[in-house]
Design an enzyme around this catalytic site. Sequence first.
Site, PDB file in Angstrom:
ATOM      1  NE  ARG A   1      -0.112 -21.292 -72.233  1.00  0.00           N
ATOM      2  CZ  ARG A   1       0.598 -20.527 -72.993  1.00  0.00           C
ATOM      3  NH1 ARG A   1       1.202 -19.429 -72.356  1.00  0.00           N
ATOM      4  NH2 ARG A   1       0.933 -20.778 -74.034  1.00  0.00           N
TER       5      ARG A   1
ATOM      6  NE  ARG B   1       2.854 -17.044 -78.057  1.00  0.00           N
ATOM      7  CZ  ARG B   1       2.224 -17.933 -77.682  1.00  0.00           C
ATOM      8  NH1 ARG B   1       1.974 -18.964 -78.862  1.00  0.00           N
ATOM      9  NH2 ARG B   1       1.770 -18.371 -76.400  1.00  0.00           N
TER      10      ARG B   1
ATOM     11  CE  LYS C   1      -0.715 -26.299 -79.368  1.00  0.00           C
ATOM     12  NZ  LYS C   1       0.318 -26.035 -78.398  1.00  0.00           N
TER      13      LYS C   1
ATOM     14  NE  ARG D   1      -1.311 -16.868 -76.218  1.00  0.00           N
ATOM     15  CZ  ARG D   1      -1.407 -18.083 -76.555  1.00  0.00           C
ATOM     16  NH1 ARG D   1      -1.345 -18.211 -78.202  1.00  0.00           N
ATOM     17  NH2 ARG D   1      -1.636 -19.121 -75.781  1.00  0.00           N
TER      18      ARG D   1
ATOM     19  NE  ARG E   1      -5.309 -26.903 -74.937  1.00  0.00           N
ATOM     20  CZ  ARG E   1      -4.853 -25.802 -75.751  1.00  0.00           C
ATOM     21  NH1 ARG E   1      -5.333 -25.870 -76.800  1.00  0.00           N
ATOM     22  NH2 ARG E   1      -3.872 -25.029 -75.243  1.00  0.00           N
TER      23      ARG E   1
HETATM   24  P1  AP5 Z   1       3.176 -20.913 -81.709  1.00  0.00           P
HETATM   25  O1  AP5 Z   1       3.232 -21.456 -83.097  1.00  0.00           O
HETATM   26  O2  AP5 Z   1       2.393 -19.767 -81.317  1.00  0.00           O
HETATM   27  O3  AP5 Z   1       3.113 -21.966 -80.513  1.00  0.00           O
HETATM   28  P2  AP5 Z   1       1.869 -22.800 -80.179  1.00  0.00           P
HETATM   29  O4  AP5 Z   1       2.249 -24.214 -80.002  1.00  0.00           O
HETATM   30  O5  AP5 Z   1       0.626 -22.565 -81.162  1.00  0.00           O
HETATM   31  O6  AP5 Z   1       1.486 -22.568 -78.567  1.00  0.00           O
HETATM   32  P3  AP5 Z   1       0.482 -21.787 -78.009  1.00  0.00           P
HETATM   33  O7  AP5 Z   1       0.998 -21.023 -76.754  1.00  0.00           O
HETATM   34  O8  AP5 Z   1      -0.611 -21.036 -78.848  1.00  0.00           O
HETATM   35  O9  AP5 Z   1      -0.389 -23.052 -77.359  1.00  0.00           O
HETATM   36  P4  AP5 Z   1      -1.070 -23.220 -76.041  1.00  0.00           P
HETATM   37  O10 AP5 Z   1      -1.741 -24.807 -76.529  1.00  0.00           O
HETATM   38  O11 AP5 Z   1      -0.655 -22.945 -74.926  1.00  0.00           O
HETATM   39  O12 AP5 Z   1      -2.525 -21.996 -76.618  1.00  0.00           O
HETATM   40  P5  AP5 Z   1      -3.484 -21.881 -77.119  1.00  0.00           P
HETATM   41  O13 AP5 Z   1      -3.728 -20.620 -77.903  1.00  0.00           O
HETATM   42  O14 AP5 Z   1      -4.031 -23.247 -77.927  1.00  0.00           O
HETATM   43  O15 AP5 Z   1       4.873 -20.669 -81.370  1.00  0.00           O
HETATM   44  C1  AP5 Z   1       5.423 -19.975 -80.255  1.00  0.00           C
HETATM   45  C2  AP5 Z   1       6.407 -18.829 -80.568  1.00  0.00           C
HETATM   46  O16 AP5 Z   1       7.531 -19.671 -81.228  1.00  0.00           O
HETATM   47  C3  AP5 Z   1       5.958 -17.776 -81.788  1.00  0.00           C
HETATM   48  O17 AP5 Z   1       6.568 -16.689 -81.469  1.00  0.00           O
HETATM   49  C4  AP5 Z   1       6.469 -18.181 -83.189  1.00  0.00           C
HETATM   50  O18 AP5 Z   1       6.971 -17.104 -83.742  1.00  0.00           O
HETATM   51  C5  AP5 Z   1       7.858 -19.083 -82.419  1.00  0.00           C
HETATM   52  N1  AP5 Z   1       8.241 -20.366 -83.342  1.00  0.00           N
HETATM   53  C6  AP5 Z   1       7.122 -21.324 -83.516  1.00  0.00           C
HETATM   54  N2  AP5 Z   1       7.774 -22.387 -84.068  1.00  0.00           N
HETATM   55  C7  AP5 Z   1       8.997 -21.821 -84.284  1.00  0.00           C
HETATM   56  C8  AP5 Z   1      10.132 -22.467 -85.133  1.00  0.00           C
HETATM   57  N3  AP5 Z   1       9.920 -23.744 -85.702  1.00  0.00           N
HETATM   58  N4  AP5 Z   1      11.279 -22.004 -85.101  1.00  0.00           N
HETATM   59  C9  AP5 Z   1      11.313 -20.723 -84.418  1.00  0.00           C
HETATM   60  N5  AP5 Z   1      10.391 -20.092 -83.731  1.00  0.00           N
HETATM   61  C10 AP5 Z   1       9.100 -20.549 -83.692  1.00  0.00           C
HETATM   62  O19 AP5 Z   1      -4.597 -22.124 -76.024  1.00  0.00           O
HETATM   63  C11 AP5 Z   1      -4.741 -20.578 -74.986  1.00  0.00           C
HETATM   64  C12 AP5 Z   1      -5.735 -21.156 -74.126  1.00  0.00           C
HETATM   65  O20 AP5 Z   1      -6.999 -21.226 -74.559  1.00  0.00           O
HETATM   66  C13 AP5 Z   1      -5.527 -22.200 -73.266  1.00  0.00           C
HETATM   67  O21 AP5 Z   1      -4.597 -22.321 -72.203  1.00  0.00           O
HETATM   68  C14 AP5 Z   1      -7.207 -22.507 -72.599  1.00  0.00           C
HETATM   69  O22 AP5 Z   1      -7.169 -21.879 -71.687  1.00  0.00           O
HETATM   70  C15 AP5 Z   1      -7.663 -22.079 -74.004  1.00  0.00           C
HETATM   71  N6  AP5 Z   1      -8.125 -23.273 -74.847  1.00  0.00           N
HETATM   72  C16 AP5 Z   1      -7.717 -23.366 -76.126  1.00  0.00           C
HETATM   73  N7  AP5 Z   1      -8.035 -24.366 -76.792  1.00  0.00           N
HETATM   74  C17 AP5 Z   1      -8.894 -25.060 -75.648  1.00  0.00           C
HETATM   75  C18 AP5 Z   1      -9.405 -26.346 -75.560  1.00  0.00           C
HETATM   76  N8  AP5 Z   1      -9.275 -27.133 -76.737  1.00  0.00           N
HETATM   77  N9  AP5 Z   1      -9.976 -26.766 -74.651  1.00  0.00           N
HETATM   78  C19 AP5 Z   1     -10.018 -25.977 -73.334  1.00  0.00           C
HETATM   79  N10 AP5 Z   1      -9.320 -24.867 -73.363  1.00  0.00           N
HETATM   80  C20 AP5 Z   1      -8.821 -24.425 -74.384  1.00  0.00           C
HETATM   81 MG    MG Z   2      -1.072 -21.386 -80.827  1.00  0.00          MG
END
Ligand code: AP5
Ligand code: MG
Length: 217
Positions: A166, A122, A8, A155, A83
Site C-alpha cells: 500500500r 488498528r 484520513k 483489517r 487516488r
Molecule cells: P485511520 O484514520 O484509519 O487511517 P487512514 O488514513 O484512513 O488509513 P487507511 O488504512 O484507511 O488508508 P488507506 O488509504 O490505506 O485505506 P482505504 O480504506 O482508503 O487511522 C489509522 C489508525 O490510527 C486507527 O486505528 C486510528 O484510530 C488511529 N489514529 C488515526 N489518527 C490518529 C491520531 N491523530 N492520533 C492517534 N491515533 C490515530 O482503502 C483500502 C483499500 O481499498 C485500498 O488499498 C484499495 O485496494 C481500495 N481503494 C479504496 N479507495 C480506492 C480508490 N479511490 N481507488 C482504488 N482503490 C481504492
Molecule cells: Mg481509512
Amino acid sequence: MGPPGAGKGTHAVLLARDLSAPHISTGDMLREAVREGRPLGLKAKEFMDRGALVPDEVVIGLVEERLRKDDAKTGFILDGFPRTVDQAESLDRCLEALKMPLDHVIYFKTTLAMVIRRLSGRRVCGQCGKTYHMTNFRPKKEGVCDACQGSLVQRPDDHEDAIENRLRVYEKQTAPLIEYYGKRKVLAEVDGDLDVDPLRVILKDLFSRKQGQPVRR
Ligand code: AP5
Ligand code: MG
C-alpha cells in the site's frame, strides 16, 4: 489525502459530524460490498487484500453514483478518493457537471514510523466497520465494538506485506496528486502525526475559511 494510516478516515468521520456533511469513503464502500458478498465486493477483495488499487473504472462509477444522491447536494467529505490522476480528472468532470467546486484538499503529512504504529494497532468492527486503536482509541470492552457489540478484527490489508505494498502504491500512484492539487491552490497540508483533538481544531478552522486563505498549522 495521505498514506495509509495517516488518519484520513478518523478525521473524515469527525469533520463530517462537525460540518453535517456525508462522509464518502471508497475504502468503506468497498469493504461493505465485501462484507455483503456483492459482485463489486468479490471483484474488489483480491485487489484490496494485497494492498493494490481497485481498477479506476470500478471506483469512479461508485463515487459518481454516490455523489448524485440527495444527501450530497450541499457538500460532502471524500476520503480515499481520488487516488490516481485518472480518478482526479474524472472527479473534476463530475463536479463540473454538478456545479460543485472543490473547496479543500487536505494532505495529512505523516512519518513512516507513525504509519506503522497506527496500522499495526488498528482494529475495526467486523460488523459495522467502526475503527479503534489498541492504545490510542480502545473500546470500552476489550475486543467488542462500542456501537454495535460486533467483534473487533484486524483489517486483512493491515498485515506487513499488504502495508508495504500500500505504501509503494501510494508513492507511485497517489502522491503525484499533491502536485496536481497544489497547482490549483486548494491543497492544505496538515501534520498527520498530531493527536486527534488538536488536529480536529485545525481542520474545523480551515473549513471556516474561504478557499485560498492561509492555513494555521
Ligand atoms: P485511520 O484514520 O484509519 O487511517 P487512514 O488514513 O484512513 O488509513 P487507511 O488504512 O484507511 O488508508 P488507506 O488509504 O490505506 O485505506 P482505504 O480504506 O482508503 O487511522 C489509522 C489508525 O490510527 C486507527 O486505528 C486510528 O484510530 C488511529 N489514529 C488515526 N489518527 C490518529 C491520531 N491523530 N492520533 C492517534 N491515533 C490515530 O482503502 C483500502 C483499500 O481499498 C485500498 O488499498 C484499495 O485496494 C481500495 N481503494 C479504496 N479507495 C480506492 C480508490 N479511490 N481507488 C482504488 N482503490 C481504492
Ligand atoms: Mg481509512
